[in-house]
Design an enzyme around this catalytic site. Structure first.
Site, short mmCIF file in Angstrom:
data_model
loop_
_atom_site.label_atom_id
_atom_site.label_comp_id
_atom_site.label_asym_id
_atom_site.label_seq_id
_atom_site.Cartn_x
_atom_site.Cartn_y
_atom_site.Cartn_z
CG HIS A 1 0.26 6.10 -0.60
ND1 HIS A 1 -0.83 6.74 -1.14
CD2 HIS A 1 -0.16 5.56 0.59
CE1 HIS A 1 -1.87 6.59 -0.33
NE2 HIS A 1 -1.49 5.87 0.71
CG HIS B 1 -1.71 1.21 1.45
ND1 HIS B 1 -3.04 1.31 1.09
CD2 HIS B 1 -1.38 2.40 2.02
CE1 HIS B 1 -3.49 2.51 1.42
NE2 HIS B 1 -2.50 3.19 1.98
CD GLU B 2 1.90 3.43 3.67
OE1 GLU B 2 2.15 4.52 3.12
OE2 GLU B 2 0.87 3.23 4.34
CD GLU C 1 -4.91 6.26 2.06
OE1 GLU C 1 -4.69 5.07 2.37
OE2 GLU C 1 -4.01 7.11 1.94
#
EC number: 3.4.24.-
Length: 289
Positions: free
Chosen positions: A144, A140-141, A218
């Site tokens: 980003h 997930h990071e 997100e």
């Protein structure tokens, strides 16, 4: 919320005074539209771009995160190997990997350059998540970073800051002229008071827009985590966050880029950087069907 509004008001008052001094020294008349635009662009983008360029240093300082140079244990070795593998998959440079002390399950990514970013995880995440769940959070990071979300958010904030500065002064000048009955008079204390109130009001609307965009971001990062680690792992990670939920203790400077942004009800939901976990899990399950 009240504390933030007071701090925002004090900050804006200081900015007004500083801007007036700087514009006077530069010979720019902020009451003219050209001067106003120059001032708005400098102030609007200046702060957000400086924050972006300093984001890694700020994140390390505010969280007390320490960067893993040489792994001291298998857990740290696994962290480095996982981040390196995921970074190679999405085609970005190897980020710095850090750990910060915190009981909550959380992680964040930051940095002005997608090839020179920082990914940090809390000790609470390492203690309470399985490797599969942690792998999804790291994915997930990394998503980003790969999506350039830090730069996009900084640019959006700069645009909205500029809009707030210009609109507050244009509307403030109009209101001041109506109240004074003299459209050609100089700006007095009342004008700056009106501008301050309008900046607070427009700033709240700008924050709502920024947070709406952040929540959309997100969902995309969750999809990235599902791609890098597996959809079931990403869903399991979010479910784990739901079990160990609570208010995020990340500093506000990096909270928008954490895996978890806290909970809220009613109007407070408009100011949250992250969607409810239930909505994120539902979106992942719908995409799988």
């Amino acid at each position: 919320m009240l504390t933030r509004i007071v701090l925002f008001a004090i900050t804006n008052l200081a900015v007004l005074i500083l801007a007036s001094i700087v514009m006077s020294l530069l010979g720019v008349n902020p009451t003219q539209m050209s001067g106003l635009l120059v001032m708005a662009l400098i102030l609007g983008f200046g702060g957000s771009l400086i924050s972006l360029l300093m984001s890694k240093a700020i994140a390390k300082h505010t969280t007390g995160a320490y960067v893993i140079e040489q792994p001291r244990n298998p857990s740290q070795r696994w962290l480095l190997d996982t981040v390196r593998r995921q970074a190679e998959i999405v085609g970005i440079g190897m980020p710095e990997v850090a750990i910060y002390e915190g009981p909550e399950i959380n992680a964040f990514a930051t940095g002005a350059d997608r090839n020179n970013a920082l990914v940090a995880v809390s000790t609470g995440l390492l203690q309470n998540m399985s490797q599969d769940e942690a792998e999804a959070v790291l994915g997930h990071e990394i998503a980003h970073v790969a999506n350039g979300d830090m730069v996009t958010m900084a640019l959006l904030q700069g645009v909205l800051n500029t809009f707030v500065i210009v609109l507050a002064r244009v509307v403030g000048g109009f209101i001041d002229s109506l109240l004074s009955g003299n459209r050609g008079s100089g700006r007095g204390v009342a004008y700056y008071g009106i501008v301050l109130v309008l900046e607070l009001l427009f700033g709240l609307f700008a924050t709502i827009i920024t947070m709406w965009f952040s929540r959309r971001r997100e969902f995309r990062a969750d999809e990235g985590g599902a791609y890098l680690a597996g959809r079931n792992k990403m869903i399991a990670a979010l479910e784990r966050l739901g079990i160990n939920h609570g208010q995020s203790t990340l500093p506000t400077q990096v909270q928008a880029f954490g895996i978890y942004g806290g909970i809220g009800e009613g109007l407070r939901k408009l100011f949250l950087s992250h969607p409810p976990l239930s909505e994120r899990i539902a979106a992942l399950r719908m995409a799988r069907e």
